[in-house]
Enzyme design. Structure first.
Site, PDB file in Angstrom:
ATOM      1  N   TYR A  22      40.368  10.302  -4.237  1.00  0.00           N
ATOM      2  CA  TYR A  22      40.116  10.831  -2.896  1.00  0.00           C
ATOM      3  C   TYR A  22      38.724  11.426  -2.698  1.00  0.00           C
ATOM      4  O   TYR A  22      38.401  11.856  -1.597  1.00  0.00           O
ATOM      5  CB  TYR A  22      41.175  11.886  -2.550  1.00  0.00           C
ATOM      6  N   HIS A  97      43.971   5.545   5.748  1.00  0.00           N
ATOM      7  CA  HIS A  97      44.282   5.924   4.360  1.00  0.00           C
ATOM      8  C   HIS A  97      42.981   5.886   3.585  1.00  0.00           C
ATOM      9  O   HIS A  97      42.240   4.899   3.655  1.00  0.00           O
ATOM     10  CB  HIS A  97      45.297   4.963   3.730  1.00  0.00           C
TER      11      HIS A  97
END
Length: 138
Positions: A22, A97
């Site tokens: 991330y 996402h």
């Protein structure tokens, strides 16, 4: 354009949560960059770890915002209720996402919420939010 960004569970941990997946930038820092990059648009953001709160916020957005950019986090793979909410409201929702969910664990490869959204962006890191805003504003 008045756009609401809605982030689901654990996205409040961006910048420290699994940085190899991330990244190392917090959403707050990236949101400031989005505001600078899209000065003609009003951007607001909301994050919750609770499914019902996300549903409430989407329902509130209907009529108050022109569009929603949503990263439902793990709820993408489990929440029929969020998908139903997206279908029920009149505001377009684009799903984001950070990682490419089609290349992750098998249980992450399907998104119920994406089926209800007008578009999805995945695997572009935080830049997926900018792509979603560009899509909505063109």
């Amino acid at each position: 354009m008045n756009i609401l960004i809605v982030n689901g569970p654990n996205l409040n941990l961006l910048g420290r949560r699994e940085p190899e997946i991330y990244g190392t930038v917090s959403f707050e820092a990236f949101f400031d960059e989005l505001v600078r990059r899209f000065p003609k648009h009003r951007l607001s953001c909301y994050q919750s770890n609770h499914e019902g709160c996300l549903i409430d916020k989407l329902q509130e957005a209907d009529g108050l915002f022109d569009a929603v950019v949503m990263n439902p986090g793990g709820y993408a793979h489990t929440s029929i209720a969020l998908a139903d909410c997206i279908r029920a409201i009149g505001v377009p929702v684009v799903e984001v996402h950070i990682s490419d969910i089609t290349k992750r664990e098998p249980y992450r490869r399907h998104s119920y919420t994406a089926e209800a959204c007008v578009k999805s962006f995945m695997g572009l890191g935080l830049e997926g939010y900018a792509k979603a805003i560009e899509f909505l504003t063109h």
